[in-house]
Write an enzyme that holds these catalytic residues in place. Sequence first.
Site, PDB file in Angstrom:
ATOM      1  N   SER A 126       0.937  -1.143   0.026  1.00  9.66           N
ATOM      2  CA  SER A 126       0.132   0.056  -0.038  1.00  9.66           C
ATOM      3  C   SER A 126       0.904   1.165  -0.028  1.00  9.66           C
ATOM      4  O   SER A 126       2.118   1.300   0.253  1.00  9.66           O
ATOM      5  CB  SER A 126      -0.976  -0.114   1.335  1.00  9.66           C
ATOM      6  OG  SER A 126      -1.687   1.301   1.134  1.00  9.66           O
ATOM      7  N   HIS A 127       0.318   2.362  -0.420  1.00  7.12           N
ATOM      8  CA  HIS A 127       0.982   3.350  -0.452  1.00  7.12           C
ATOM      9  C   HIS A 127       0.873   4.030   1.153  1.00  7.12           C
ATOM     10  O   HIS A 127       1.916   5.149   1.320  1.00  7.12           O
ATOM     11  CB  HIS A 127       0.210   4.626  -0.996  1.00  7.12           C
ATOM     12  CG  HIS A 127       0.322   4.529  -2.565  1.00  7.12           C
ATOM     13  ND1 HIS A 127      -0.111   3.484  -3.256  1.00  7.12           N
ATOM     14  CD2 HIS A 127       1.169   5.195  -3.468  1.00  7.12           C
ATOM     15  CE1 HIS A 127       0.328   3.908  -4.695  1.00  7.12           C
ATOM     16  NE2 HIS A 127       1.134   4.935  -4.827  1.00  7.12           N
ATOM     17  N   SER A 128       0.181   3.445   2.000  1.00  6.11           N
ATOM     18  CA  SER A 128       0.462   3.787   3.255  1.00  6.11           C
ATOM     19  C   SER A 128       0.966   2.713   4.412  1.00  6.11           C
ATOM     20  O   SER A 128      -0.030   1.422   4.140  1.00  6.11           O
ATOM     21  CB  SER A 128      -0.941   4.287   3.807  1.00  6.11           C
ATOM     22  OG  SER A 128      -1.251   4.289   5.230  1.00  6.11           O
ATOM     23  N   SER A 133       1.225   3.376  -8.583  1.00  3.95           N
ATOM     24  CA  SER A 133       2.602   3.225  -8.443  1.00  3.95           C
ATOM     25  C   SER A 133       2.855   1.905  -7.456  1.00  3.95           C
ATOM     26  O   SER A 133       3.875   1.156  -7.656  1.00  3.95           O
ATOM     27  CB  SER A 133       3.468   4.279  -7.932  1.00  3.95           C
ATOM     28  OG  SER A 133       3.030   4.598  -6.455  1.00  3.95           O
TER      29      SER A 133
END
Length: 142
Positions: A20-22, A84
């Site tokens: 995840s981006h987080s 991304s």
Amino acid sequence: MTGPAVDPVTGPAVGIVLVSHSARVAESVAELARGLAAGGPQVPLAAAGGTADGGLGTSAERIVTAAREADRGAGVVLLADLGSSVLTVKALLLDEELPAGSRLADAPFVEGAVAAVVAASAGFPLTGVLSAAEEAYTYRKV
């Protein structure tokens, strides 16, 4: 994470990596999936979220480290949230930087993660865990 999940009949469990981006999102989805799969063996599950400095983004190094941590020799299914993170996993697969048997699931992040963890804890092989994650697209809410 505890030791590897090993079924006496089927052997080691498939590993799962949540990208995840987080970091908080990846860790929370891992916690949810583990909780909903309670009762079975603990699946090798790793969260690879955010950047090395704790910000939002995608880190190839974190993904590689998580995949190696989750790898028990039965393959690794990676689920990515968006943009991304998907591209980074694809590049790592193309460059053969992930453990042998690593596969990117074309699956919704939360539902796919839960389905993958449940399938892996039930002893499904790599193809079964991947299919379970990808079938999560068919879950209807209405």
